[in-house]
Design a protein around this motif. Structure first.
Motif, PDB file in Angstrom:
ATOM      1  N   PRO A 122     -13.169  72.032  42.145  1.00  0.00           N
ATOM      2  CA  PRO A 122     -12.897  70.710  42.715  1.00  0.00           C
ATOM      3  C   PRO A 122     -12.165  70.818  44.047  1.00  0.00           C
ATOM      4  CG  PRO A 122     -11.414  71.171  40.888  1.00  0.00           C
ATOM      5  CD  PRO A 122     -12.394  72.285  40.925  1.00  0.00           C
ATOM      6  N   LEU A 123     -12.671  70.107  45.045  1.00  0.00           N
ATOM      7  CA  LEU A 123     -12.042  70.066  46.359  1.00  0.00           C
ATOM      8  C   LEU A 123     -11.782  68.608  46.728  1.00  0.00           C
ATOM      9  CD1 LEU A 123     -14.176  72.665  48.362  1.00  0.00           C
ATOM     10  CD2 LEU A 123     -11.953  73.012  47.276  1.00  0.00           C
ATOM     11  N   LEU A 124     -10.706  68.402  47.474  1.00  0.00           N
ATOM     12  CA  LEU A 124     -10.342  67.053  47.900  1.00  0.00           C
ATOM     13  C   LEU A 124     -10.869  66.791  49.306  1.00  0.00           C
ATOM     14  CD1 LEU A 124      -6.651  66.965  46.637  1.00  0.00           C
ATOM     15  CD2 LEU A 124      -8.543  65.613  45.746  1.00  0.00           C
ATOM     16  N   ASN A 125     -11.583  65.687  49.451  1.00  0.00           N
ATOM     17  CA  ASN A 125     -12.012  65.242  50.778  1.00  0.00           C
ATOM     18  C   ASN A 125     -10.990  64.304  51.405  1.00  0.00           C
ATOM     19  OD1 ASN A 125     -14.285  66.607  51.483  1.00  0.00           O
ATOM     20  ND2 ASN A 125     -15.726  65.058  50.761  1.00  0.00           N
ATOM     21  N   SER A 126     -10.195  63.651  50.560  1.00  0.00           N
ATOM     22  CA  SER A 126      -9.118  62.781  51.044  1.00  0.00           C
ATOM     23  C   SER A 126      -8.109  62.627  49.925  1.00  0.00           C
ATOM     24  CB  SER A 126      -9.651  61.410  51.475  1.00  0.00           C
ATOM     25  OG  SER A 126     -10.185  60.714  50.368  1.00  0.00           O
ATOM     26  N   LEU A 127      -6.874  62.314  50.309  1.00  0.00           N
ATOM     27  CA  LEU A 127      -5.812  62.186  49.309  1.00  0.00           C
ATOM     28  C   LEU A 127      -4.742  61.229  49.808  1.00  0.00           C
ATOM     29  CD1 LEU A 127      -4.345  63.115  46.689  1.00  0.00           C
ATOM     30  CD2 LEU A 127      -3.330  64.958  48.044  1.00  0.00           C
ATOM     31  N   HIS A 128      -4.366  60.312  48.932  1.00  0.00           N
ATOM     32  CA  HIS A 128      -3.206  59.459  49.180  1.00  0.00           C
ATOM     33  C   HIS A 128      -2.461  59.313  47.862  1.00  0.00           C
ATOM     34  CE1 HIS A 128      -0.616  56.328  50.753  1.00  0.00           C
ATOM     35  NE2 HIS A 128      -0.885  55.615  49.665  1.00  0.00           N
ATOM     36  N   LEU A 129      -1.230  59.834  47.844  1.00  0.00           N
ATOM     37  CA  LEU A 129      -0.429  59.821  46.624  1.00  0.00           C
ATOM     38  C   LEU A 129       0.943  59.239  46.930  1.00  0.00           C
ATOM     39  CD1 LEU A 129       0.062  60.773  43.645  1.00  0.00           C
ATOM     40  CD2 LEU A 129       0.892  62.914  44.616  1.00  0.00           C
ATOM     41  N   ASP A 130       1.340  58.251  46.140  1.00  0.00           N
ATOM     42  CA  ASP A 130       2.672  57.650  46.253  1.00  0.00           C
ATOM     43  C   ASP A 130       3.277  57.581  44.864  1.00  0.00           C
ATOM     44  OD1 ASP A 130       3.484  56.987  48.903  1.00  0.00           O
ATOM     45  OD2 ASP A 130       1.858  55.528  48.969  1.00  0.00           O
ATOM     46  N   THR A 131       4.580  57.881  44.768  1.00  0.00           N
ATOM     47  CA  THR A 131       5.254  57.782  43.482  1.00  0.00           C
ATOM     48  C   THR A 131       6.577  57.054  43.632  1.00  0.00           C
ATOM     49  OG1 THR A 131       6.655  59.770  43.543  1.00  0.00           O
ATOM     50  CG2 THR A 131       4.328  60.077  42.976  1.00  0.00           C
ATOM     51  N   GLY A 132       7.077  56.616  42.490  1.00  0.00           N
ATOM     52  CA  GLY A 132       8.443  56.134  42.419  1.00  0.00           C
ATOM     53  C   GLY A 132       9.349  57.301  42.080  1.00  0.00           C
ATOM     54  N   ALA A 133      10.304  57.078  41.177  1.00  0.00           N
ATOM     55  CA  ALA A 133      11.278  58.110  40.830  1.00  0.00           C
ATOM     56  C   ALA A 133      10.606  59.299  40.154  1.00  0.00           C
ATOM     57  CB  ALA A 133      12.351  57.529  39.911  1.00  0.00           C
ATOM     58  N   VAL A 134      11.075  60.500  40.503  1.00  0.00           N
ATOM     59  CA  VAL A 134      10.570  61.748  39.920  1.00  0.00           C
ATOM     60  C   VAL A 134      11.765  62.557  39.421  1.00  0.00           C
ATOM     61  CG1 VAL A 134       9.296  63.881  40.317  1.00  0.00           C
ATOM     62  CG2 VAL A 134       8.620  61.786  41.519  1.00  0.00           C
ATOM     63  N   ASP A 135      11.764  62.878  38.116  1.00  0.00           N
ATOM     64  CA  ASP A 135      12.801  63.754  37.573  1.00  0.00           C
ATOM     65  C   ASP A 135      12.300  65.190  37.687  1.00  0.00           C
ATOM     66  OD1 ASP A 135      14.747  65.113  36.260  1.00  0.00           O
ATOM     67  OD2 ASP A 135      14.564  64.065  34.355  1.00  0.00           O
ATOM     68  N   ALA A 136      12.787  65.905  38.684  1.00  0.00           N
ATOM     69  CA  ALA A 136      12.330  67.273  38.953  1.00  0.00           C
ATOM     70  C   ALA A 136      13.302  68.305  38.400  1.00  0.00           C
ATOM     71  CB  ALA A 136      12.155  67.480  40.455  1.00  0.00           C
ATOM     72  N   GLY A 137      14.136  67.904  37.435  1.00  0.00           N
ATOM     73  CA  GLY A 137      15.134  68.821  36.891  1.00  0.00           C
ATOM     74  C   GLY A 137      14.538  70.029  36.205  1.00  0.00           C
ATOM     75  N   GLN A 138      13.296  69.928  35.664  1.00  0.00           N
ATOM     76  CA  GLN A 138      12.687  71.071  35.014  1.00  0.00           C
ATOM     77  C   GLN A 138      12.291  72.151  36.018  1.00  0.00           C
ATOM     78  OE1 GLN A 138       9.096  68.436  33.834  1.00  0.00           O
ATOM     79  NE2 GLN A 138       8.292  70.511  33.748  1.00  0.00           N
ATOM     80  N   TYR A 139      12.198  71.788  37.298  1.00  0.00           N
ATOM     81  CA  TYR A 139      11.855  72.749  38.338  1.00  0.00           C
ATOM     82  C   TYR A 139      13.101  73.248  39.065  1.00  0.00           C
ATOM     83  CZ  TYR A 139       7.481  70.343  37.402  1.00  0.00           C
ATOM     84  OH  TYR A 139       6.412  69.780  36.775  1.00  0.00           O
ATOM     85  N   LEU A 140      14.081  72.363  39.264  1.00  0.00           N
ATOM     86  CA  LEU A 140      15.356  72.735  39.879  1.00  0.00           C
ATOM     87  C   LEU A 140      16.428  71.856  39.266  1.00  0.00           C
ATOM     88  CD1 LEU A 140      16.924  74.390  41.974  1.00  0.00           C
ATOM     89  CD2 LEU A 140      16.429  72.596  43.646  1.00  0.00           C
ATOM     90  N   SER A 141      17.356  72.485  38.553  1.00  0.00           N
ATOM     91  CA  SER A 141      18.369  71.742  37.811  1.00  0.00           C
ATOM     92  C   SER A 141      19.126  70.773  38.717  1.00  0.00           C
ATOM     93  CB  SER A 141      19.356  72.729  37.171  1.00  0.00           C
ATOM     94  OG  SER A 141      20.371  72.034  36.483  1.00  0.00           O
ATOM     95  N   GLY A 142      19.194  69.521  38.273  1.00  0.00           N
ATOM     96  CA  GLY A 142      19.936  68.507  39.006  1.00  0.00           C
ATOM     97  C   GLY A 142      19.170  67.817  40.106  1.00  0.00           C
ATOM     98  N   LEU A 143      17.865  68.121  40.265  1.00  0.00           N
ATOM     99  CA  LEU A 143      17.072  67.530  41.344  1.00  0.00           C
ATOM    100  C   LEU A 143      16.346  66.276  40.857  1.00  0.00           C
ATOM    101  CD1 LEU A 143      15.864  67.634  44.212  1.00  0.00           C
ATOM    102  CD2 LEU A 143      14.039  69.083  43.285  1.00  0.00           C
ATOM    103  N   THR A 144      16.523  65.167  41.567  1.00  0.00           N
ATOM    104  CA  THR A 144      15.782  63.932  41.315  1.00  0.00           C
ATOM    105  C   THR A 144      15.252  63.413  42.644  1.00  0.00           C
ATOM    106  OG1 THR A 144      17.778  62.569  41.525  1.00  0.00           O
ATOM    107  CG2 THR A 144      17.181  63.303  39.309  1.00  0.00           C
ATOM    108  N   LEU A 145      14.069  62.817  42.599  1.00  0.00           N
ATOM    109  CA  LEU A 145      13.447  62.250  43.791  1.00  0.00           C
ATOM    110  C   LEU A 145      13.266  60.755  43.602  1.00  0.00           C
ATOM    111  CD1 LEU A 145      10.650  64.919  44.441  1.00  0.00           C
ATOM    112  CD2 LEU A 145      12.974  64.851  45.380  1.00  0.00           C
ATOM    113  N   GLN A 146      13.632  59.979  44.624  1.00  0.00           N
ATOM    114  CA  GLN A 146      13.416  58.539  44.569  1.00  0.00           C
ATOM    115  C   GLN A 146      11.956  58.193  44.803  1.00  0.00           C
ATOM    116  OE1 GLN A 146      16.082  56.830  47.426  1.00  0.00           O
ATOM    117  NE2 GLN A 146      17.915  57.713  46.476  1.00  0.00           N
ATOM    118  N   GLY A 147      11.225  59.071  45.453  1.00  0.00           N
ATOM    119  CA  GLY A 147       9.816  58.839  45.704  1.00  0.00           C
ATOM    120  C   GLY A 147       9.208  60.023  46.416  1.00  0.00           C
ATOM    121  N   LEU A 148       7.894  60.124  46.334  1.00  0.00           N
ATOM    122  CA  LEU A 148       7.163  61.204  46.977  1.00  0.00           C
ATOM    123  C   LEU A 148       5.871  60.639  47.539  1.00  0.00           C
ATOM    124  CD1 LEU A 148       6.688  64.273  47.521  1.00  0.00           C
ATOM    125  CD2 LEU A 148       5.579  64.367  45.278  1.00  0.00           C
TER     126      LEU A 148
END
Length: 826
Positions: free
Chosen positions: A310-336
């Motif tokens: 699978p290859l992407l010809n176009s991409l648009h991704l928006d998120t709200g809050a992301v709990d990224a603590g499983q990747y880096l302890s104590g890291l949270t994102l308000q959006g991406l």
């Protein structure tokens, strides 16, 4: 009126005649059709079209109100080597049957109903899927019909519409790692043999429900090549009574059976990605809220190759809050936000959030969408340009250059006013940089010009990683780091932890000592590292000219030398861990080693009695796969000593009982000296020297400790001092290290040798055990001396008055009160 009446009679008569004719025709058809022969034709046709074995029970034909059939116990076999006997089973099958189609050797079924079907879908790790059907060649089957023969395999089965209720579906996709099961409440397929079959599916599992509606191109399970097979589907998901996501899929697929040649547009939104995890068991999804996705996905693999890319010809991704603590302890994102309008456009990334309470912002670009995909698919064998800036309250980080490819170059720069580290440690005024070069398509990495400057550490150096440079192709790490200044206490968080009350800490879990230690990791990496520090602060002491050389090859780890010059002592030693065999061996020759007392006690499974810098000397050897095996198999000799530390009053009280508990209290006590020397063999430690001195207590003794049982047999002589008056009580301590049992120790004649220090005119120092204790525990090596003088007591006198003379001196009465308070006198 008569005319009209005649008309009605003629019409009614005609209808009646048609009914009679139809009924007669139906009876005639039923008389001509042999259900057994029809069943044989159907089985042969399906087996030819699918390449699978078919099971059918007795087939029954029904003429009125229209021609139909019913079959019990239906099954379609699994693929060769599959996990089940049948891929599909059903209690029964019912369907209307087209009469005219029979004349063309076609069994056409409409309104096909399956009662409680069970479907098992499976794909192996090699990509073999049981839903891929393989048509076979013609198979002539003699079938009695009108006295002649007919090739049953010349017949075929066509389905117009399907109605299914209460179906059990499970899948095990070992290629993607997904497995699970759902109940399909209904499946309605109409115009199955048409150009655009309509699909209506509803199902549920224990966590939620879903629906799927829309249409696809013509369904032909045996076709292997289809041009522009259309797909237009809408899925919706519900969990906890709320809609949690929806997804629209629109596009074409050339080969849906093998999922190749697709060009699909995805448009969806998900309230919580974790909620969707219930519908794809086996996958661990990050906790992302309010995700919105628009993408165009195409098959980038060659048409003549198995599988798809699978290859992407176009991409648009928006998120709200992301709990990224499983990747880096104590890291949270308000959006991406991730955007790439086309395959040759750069991928832009935007995000903001917090790490351990500190605000962060991320912005930057990667290469084109096409470059990102190629780099990911080739594991960075293809180059990927990037420019990322991370900034916020802790500081800033900039990464710029090209990753991957035959030779990648990336510059990294970081700065921070105050950067928090684990265990409450921090780095102040940090300024760091390095130059990363990757060669041989990622098989060789060099970190050159490493520079780190901060309040706690200042170093420079270079590191080299060869992915296949070690023995048997394991990675090899080599290089040198030279520090002009290292504050190890601050970097490890020990500056504050060392001041904690030792009585508040707990020993290591005894069960953990029976867990296998990770010796196997030593066989998965080779290393050759040289570390130096011109000035080092560790456990409150300063050291100079620290040097260590670490080598690891084929599971053999050597640390030689390990040396530094300290205040009043010289650290030196060499260690070896040989994990090349099935039973690892650990050995060391220690001239002098300084370790945190809490760390050493935790490794030995002890409660934290003392805190400070322990000086360790000796020579030890052991073997085993667990901490318990290493501890019980230890041989050699070992000395441990400390000056100017602290000791837990509660821990001493447990060890010495009433002879010290009342006088010491439970908090930390300043420790003038502590020493212990032992020899180890045959699962037992023979302790020839024990010495402890605080301002109020002096302890000397010897004994044995079981290495496996931790059983104690200690003979101690504690001497307690209160207001210039003291008493010594011989003790014998049994029990175990975790539960000592002290009692008064009688001599050979059973009498207790209680010693007293009472009033007099001449002041003398209490016998100081520190010189002899430290000399034995250090095996003659030099070390710092206590910074305080030995405690003093008044000279002996008036002891006889202790035994009940009411006119005894005040000092005698004071001693009597002390002994009663300690439980010695009743």
């Amino acid at each position: 009126m008569a005319h009209n009446g005649n008309g009605r009679r003629i019409l009614l008569g005609s209808v009646a005649a048609l009914v009679v004719i139809a009924g007669g025709a139906g009876l005639a058809v039923k008389s001509m059709l042999d259900p057994d022969a029809l069943r044989t034709k159907a089985i042969a046709a399906i087996e030819k079209q699918t390449g699978r074995k078919v099971r059918m029970g007795a087939l029954e034909l029904h003429v009125l109100p229209s021609l139909s059939l019913s079959v019990s116990d239906v099954g379609l076999s699994d693929m060769a080597g599959g996990a089940y006997t049948d891929m599909v089973t059903a209690d029964s099958l019912q369907a209307s049957m087209g009469l005219m189609a029979l004349l063309h050797h076609e069994i056409r079924l409409e309104n096909l109903k399956l009662v409680h079907p069970v479907v098992h879908l499976e794909r192996t790790d090699r990509g073999e899927a049981n839903w891929r059907l393989s048509p076979t060649g013609a198979q002539a089957t003699a079938t009695p019909e009108g006295g002649g023969t007919q090739a049953a395999s010349d017949w075929k089965v066509q389905i117009g519409s399907i109605r299914i209720t209460n179906a059990d579906l499970d899948w095990d996709d070992r290629m993607s790692g997904s497995r699970g099961k759902v109940v399909l409440d209904h499946i309605n397929l109409s115009d199955v043999d048409g150009a655009k079959p309509e699909i209506d599916v509803a199902g549920h599992n224990d966590s939620g429900s879903f629906t799927l509606a829309g249409h696809t191109g013509a369904i032909n399970l045996t076709s292997t090549a289809r041009a522009s097979w259309p797909v237009a589907l809408q899925a919706a998901f519900r969990a906890g009574g709320q809609q949690v996501g929806q997804l629209a899929v629109d596009g074409t697929v050339a080969d849906p059976d093998h999922m190749k040649g697709y060009n699909i547009k995805l448009d969806g939104n998900i309230a919580s990605l974790k909620a969707i995890e219930a519908f794809v068991p086996g996958m661990s999804l990050p906790d992302v809220r309010r995700l919105s996705l628009k993408a165009n996905v195409v098959d980038g693999s060659a048409a003549d190759k198995a599988g798809s890319t699978p290859l992407l010809n176009s991409l648009h991704l928006d998120t709200g809050a992301v709990d990224a603590g499983q990747y880096l302890s104590g890291l949270t994102l308000q959006g991406l936000s991730v955007d790439a309008p086309g395959p040759k456009d750069a991928v832009t990334i935007r995000s903001q959030g917090a790490w351990q309470g500190q605000g962060l912002k991320l912005s930057g670009t990667l290469g084109s969408l096409q470059q990102v995909e190629q780099a990911a698919l080739s594991h960075l064998a293809d180059p990927l340009p990037l420019s990322l800036d991370l900034s916020g309250d802790p500081g800033s980080l900039r990464i710029a250059g090209t990753l991957g490819g035959s030779r990648a170059v990336v510059n990294v720069n970081a700065s921070a006013g105050r950067l928090p580290l684990p265990n409450g440690a921090v780095i102040d005024h940090l300024d760091a940089s390095t130059h990363l070069v990757s060669e041989d398509n990622g098989a060789h990495f060099q970190l050159s010009d490493i520079v780190v400057k901060s309040t706690q550490v200042s170093l420079k150096g270079a590191l080299d990683l060869s992915v296949h440079g070690g023995h048997a192709g394991v990675p090899l790490v080599s290089g040198a780091l030279d520090a002009s200044w290292v504050n190890a206490d601050a970097l490890m968080g020990n500056a504050t932890a060392g001041k904690a009350d030792a009585s508040t800490t707990t020993p290591a879990n005894a069960r953990d000592s029976n867990d296998a230690l990770p010796f196997d990791r030593l066989r998965k990496l080779d290393a050759d590292l040289r570390l130096t520090a011109a000035q080092l602060e560790f456990e409150g002491d300063e050291y100079h000219n620290a040097l260590s050389h670490i080598s690891l090859r084929n599971g053999l780890l050597k640390v030689d030398p390990l040396q530094a010059e300290g205040t009043g002592r010289r650290v030196s030693g060499q260690f070896e861990v040989d994990a090349s065999g099935s039973v690892p061996t650990v050995s060391g020759k220690i001239g002098t080693l300084v370790l945190p007392a809490t760390w050493l006690e935790s490794k030995a499974g002890l409660s934290n009695m003392v805190q400070g810098a322990l000086q360790v000397v000796g020579e030890v050897r052991s073997q085993g796969n667990t901490a318990a095996e290493l501890r019980t198999g230890m041989t050699g000799h070992l000395g441990v000593s400390m000056v100017n530390g602290t000791v837990s009053g509660s821990a001493l009280g447990e060890l010495l009982g009433d002879a010290a508990r009342g006088a010491l209290g439970s908090g930390p006590i300043a420790l003038r000296c502590f020493g212990l020397h032992m020899s180890m063999a045959d699962r037992q430690a023979n302790v020839d020297t024990i010495g402890v001195q605080t301002n109020a207590l002096t302890v000397t003794g010897k004994g044995t400790v079981g290495m496996a049982s931790q059983a104690l047999d200690l003979h101690l002589v504690p001497q307690v001092m209160i207001s210039g008056t003291g008493a010594s009580v011989p003790l014998r301590v049994g029990g175990t290290l975790s539960a000592p049992r002290p009692k008064m120790d009688g001599g050979a004649d059973g009498r207790y040798a209680i010693g007293l220090l009472l009033g007099g005119s001449k002041s003398n120092a209490v016998a100081d055990p520190c010189p002899a204790t430290l000399k034995a525990a250090r095996e003659g090596q030099v070390g710092p001396e206590p910074t305080t003088a030995a405690p003093k007591a008044q000279s002996s006198g008036g002891a006889a008055g202790l035994l009940g003379n009411s006119k005894a001196s005040p000092d005698v009465n004071k001693a009597a009160g002390l002994l009663k308070g300690l439980g010695i006198l009743k």
